[in-house]
Design a protein around this motif. Structure first.
Motif, PDB file in Angstrom:
ATOM      1  N   SER A  28     122.737  53.048 -13.977  1.00 28.77           N
ATOM      2  CA  SER A  28     121.788  54.152 -13.808  1.00 28.77           C
ATOM      3  C   SER A  28     122.364  55.256 -12.938  1.00 28.77           C
ATOM      4  O   SER A  28     122.152  56.440 -13.205  1.00 28.77           O
ATOM      5  CB  SER A  28     120.473  53.637 -13.216  1.00 28.77           C
ATOM      6  N   ILE A  29     123.089  54.896 -11.895  1.00 27.61           N
ATOM      7  CA  ILE A  29     123.737  55.899 -11.049  1.00 27.61           C
ATOM      8  C   ILE A  29     124.709  56.720 -11.899  1.00 27.61           C
ATOM      9  O   ILE A  29     124.741  57.953 -11.806  1.00 27.61           O
ATOM     10  CB  ILE A  29     124.450  55.232  -9.858  1.00 27.61           C
ATOM     11  N   GLU A  30     125.497  56.061 -12.723  1.00 27.31           N
ATOM     12  CA  GLU A  30     126.455  56.730 -13.598  1.00 27.31           C
ATOM     13  C   GLU A  30     125.739  57.700 -14.540  1.00 27.31           C
ATOM     14  O   GLU A  30     126.131  58.857 -14.682  1.00 27.31           O
ATOM     15  CB  GLU A  30     127.242  55.684 -14.396  1.00 27.31           C
ATOM     16  N   ARG A  31     124.683  57.233 -15.169  1.00 29.03           N
ATOM     17  CA  ARG A  31     123.956  58.076 -16.127  1.00 29.03           C
ATOM     18  C   ARG A  31     123.338  59.294 -15.454  1.00 29.03           C
ATOM     19  O   ARG A  31     123.388  60.402 -15.982  1.00 29.03           O
ATOM     20  CB  ARG A  31     122.876  57.256 -16.827  1.00 29.03           C
ATOM     21  N   GLU A  35     126.304  61.857 -15.912  1.00 28.32           N
ATOM     22  CA  GLU A  35     125.971  62.305 -17.262  1.00 28.32           C
ATOM     23  C   GLU A  35     124.762  63.230 -17.321  1.00 28.32           C
ATOM     24  O   GLU A  35     124.444  63.765 -18.379  1.00 28.32           O
ATOM     25  CB  GLU A  35     125.747  61.084 -18.153  1.00 28.32           C
ATOM     26  N   GLY A  36     124.040  63.398 -16.212  1.00 29.36           N
ATOM     27  CA  GLY A  36     122.917  64.329 -16.183  1.00 29.36           C
ATOM     28  C   GLY A  36     121.606  63.799 -16.725  1.00 29.36           C
ATOM     29  O   GLY A  36     120.716  64.568 -17.075  1.00 29.36           O
ATOM     30  N   SER A  37     121.459  62.468 -16.797  1.00 30.93           N
ATOM     31  CA  SER A  37     120.186  61.891 -17.250  1.00 30.93           C
ATOM     32  C   SER A  37     119.100  62.124 -16.206  1.00 30.93           C
ATOM     33  O   SER A  37     119.379  62.441 -15.051  1.00 30.93           O
ATOM     34  CB  SER A  37     120.343  60.393 -17.500  1.00 30.93           C
ATOM     35  N   ALA A  38     117.881  61.917 -16.617  1.00 31.91           N
ATOM     36  CA  ALA A  38     116.730  62.146 -15.728  1.00 31.91           C
ATOM     37  C   ALA A  38     116.730  61.170 -14.553  1.00 31.91           C
ATOM     38  O   ALA A  38     116.926  59.969 -14.747  1.00 31.91           O
ATOM     39  CB  ALA A  38     115.434  62.007 -16.514  1.00 31.91           C
ATOM     40  N   PRO A  39     116.494  61.671 -13.350  1.00 28.86           N
ATOM     41  CA  PRO A  39     116.425  60.806 -12.169  1.00 28.86           C
ATOM     42  C   PRO A  39     115.340  59.729 -12.255  1.00 28.86           C
ATOM     43  O   PRO A  39     115.414  58.727 -11.553  1.00 28.86           O
ATOM     44  CB  PRO A  39     116.141  61.788 -11.036  1.00 28.86           C
ATOM     45  N   LEU A 153     109.124  58.419  -4.036  1.00 26.07           N
ATOM     46  CA  LEU A 153     108.151  59.483  -3.802  1.00 26.07           C
ATOM     47  C   LEU A 153     107.996  60.363  -5.033  1.00 26.07           C
ATOM     48  O   LEU A 153     106.890  60.752  -5.385  1.00 26.07           O
ATOM     49  CB  LEU A 153     108.568  60.335  -2.599  1.00 26.07           C
ATOM     50  N   ASP A 154     109.120  60.680  -5.680  1.00 28.17           N
ATOM     51  CA  ASP A 154     109.073  61.529  -6.870  1.00 28.17           C
ATOM     52  C   ASP A 154     110.412  61.446  -7.590  1.00 28.17           C
ATOM     53  O   ASP A 154     111.441  61.207  -6.959  1.00 28.17           O
ATOM     54  CB  ASP A 154     108.772  62.978  -6.480  1.00 28.17           C
ATOM     55  N   ALA A 155     110.374  61.665  -8.889  1.00 29.67           N
ATOM     56  CA  ALA A 155     111.599  61.685  -9.685  1.00 29.67           C
ATOM     57  C   ALA A 155     111.356  62.478 -10.958  1.00 29.67           C
ATOM     58  O   ALA A 155     110.367  62.245 -11.652  1.00 29.67           O
ATOM     59  CB  ALA A 155     112.047  60.268 -10.030  1.00 29.67           C
ATOM     60  N   SER A 156     112.236  63.418 -11.236  1.00 35.27           N
ATOM     61  CA  SER A 156     112.130  64.223 -12.453  1.00 35.27           C
ATOM     62  C   SER A 156     112.289  63.330 -13.680  1.00 35.27           C
ATOM     63  O   SER A 156     113.154  62.464 -13.718  1.00 35.27           O
ATOM     64  CB  SER A 156     113.210  65.303 -12.460  1.00 35.27           C
ATOM     65  N   GLU A 157     111.454  63.587 -14.673  1.00 33.09           N
ATOM     66  CA  GLU A 157     111.466  62.754 -15.875  1.00 33.09           C
ATOM     67  C   GLU A 157     112.331  63.306 -16.995  1.00 33.09           C
ATOM     68  O   GLU A 157     112.630  62.597 -17.950  1.00 33.09           O
ATOM     69  CB  GLU A 157     110.036  62.556 -16.378  1.00 33.09           C
ATOM     70  N   PHE A 158     112.719  64.567 -16.886  1.00 28.20           N
ATOM     71  CA  PHE A 158     113.491  65.189 -17.963  1.00 28.20           C
ATOM     72  C   PHE A 158     114.681  65.928 -17.380  1.00 28.20           C
ATOM     73  O   PHE A 158     114.526  66.805 -16.540  1.00 28.20           O
ATOM     74  CB  PHE A 158     112.608  66.157 -18.760  1.00 28.20           C
ATOM     75  N   GLY A 159     115.870  65.582 -17.849  1.00 24.87           N
ATOM     76  CA  GLY A 159     117.092  66.251 -17.417  1.00 24.87           C
ATOM     77  C   GLY A 159     117.373  66.077 -15.940  1.00 24.87           C
ATOM     78  O   GLY A 159     116.653  65.383 -15.234  1.00 24.87           O
TER      79      GLY A 159
END
Length: 171
Positions: A28-31, A35-39, A153-159
């Motif tokens: 997941s860290i790699e992605r 690679e710019g995946s969603a946090p 607390l929060d994490a972006s779902e897209f990009g």
């Protein structure tokens, strides 16, 4: 991934390993950072990580001898973010030799005559060495970073975007 890793601990009646390598977290860290995946993917993985019998002994890494180096595809700022994560979450952060010198080649040696190395690479004044040293000092100076609980607390779902978490320890 965590179910497979969890199986290596064994059971109460037949214990096996005391700790495991955090490969699901690594992926997941790699992605996210390379690679710019969603946090949100990493946030999910961190929540799963906290379900291990002892998430404080899981070995966390950004690269190692079995995988390509982060910097083979990722940027230096993103590498620093990824390292910051493994130093501020539960588990044992492990730095693969050469990462403190910003190596890009997997298994590149640190000293002259080794694989892909004509001269010694070990430099305690390099930018990455000093950055990792500061992360280690931060982690060991604050018990919350070695033993505290973790809450997302929060994490972006897209990009690419925000990942925010909190650590708590004895108030």
């Amino acid at each position: 991934g965590e179910q497979v890793i969890e199986s290596y601990y064994g059971s109460e009646s037949k214990p096996e390993f005391n700790s495991v390598l955090g490969f699901p977290l690594y992926q997941s860290i790699e992605r996210v950072f390379s690679e710019g995946s969603a946090p949100a993917q990493l946030a999910y993985r961190l929540q799963q990580h906290m379900k291990y019998a002892d998430p404080y002994t899981v070995v966390n890494f950004v690269d190692n001898h079995d995988v390509k180096r982060f910097l083979a595809a990722g940027s230096l700022p993103n590498f620093k973010q990824a390292l910051s994560v493994i130093f501020t979450i539960p588990g044992i952060p492990v730095i693969y030799q050469g990462s403190e010198q910003a190596h890009k080649e997997t298994r590149q040696a640190m000293f002259a005559g080794g694989y892909m190395t004509e001269e010694d690479q070990y430099n305690t004044e390099s930018e990455m060495y000093r950055f990792i040293q500061s992360l280690a000092e931060l982690r060991t100076s604050h018990k919350v970073l070695t033993r505290g609980t973790l809450s997302i607390l929060d994490a972006s779902e897209f990009g690419p975007g925000l990942l925010a978490y909190r650590r708590d320890y004895q108030g």
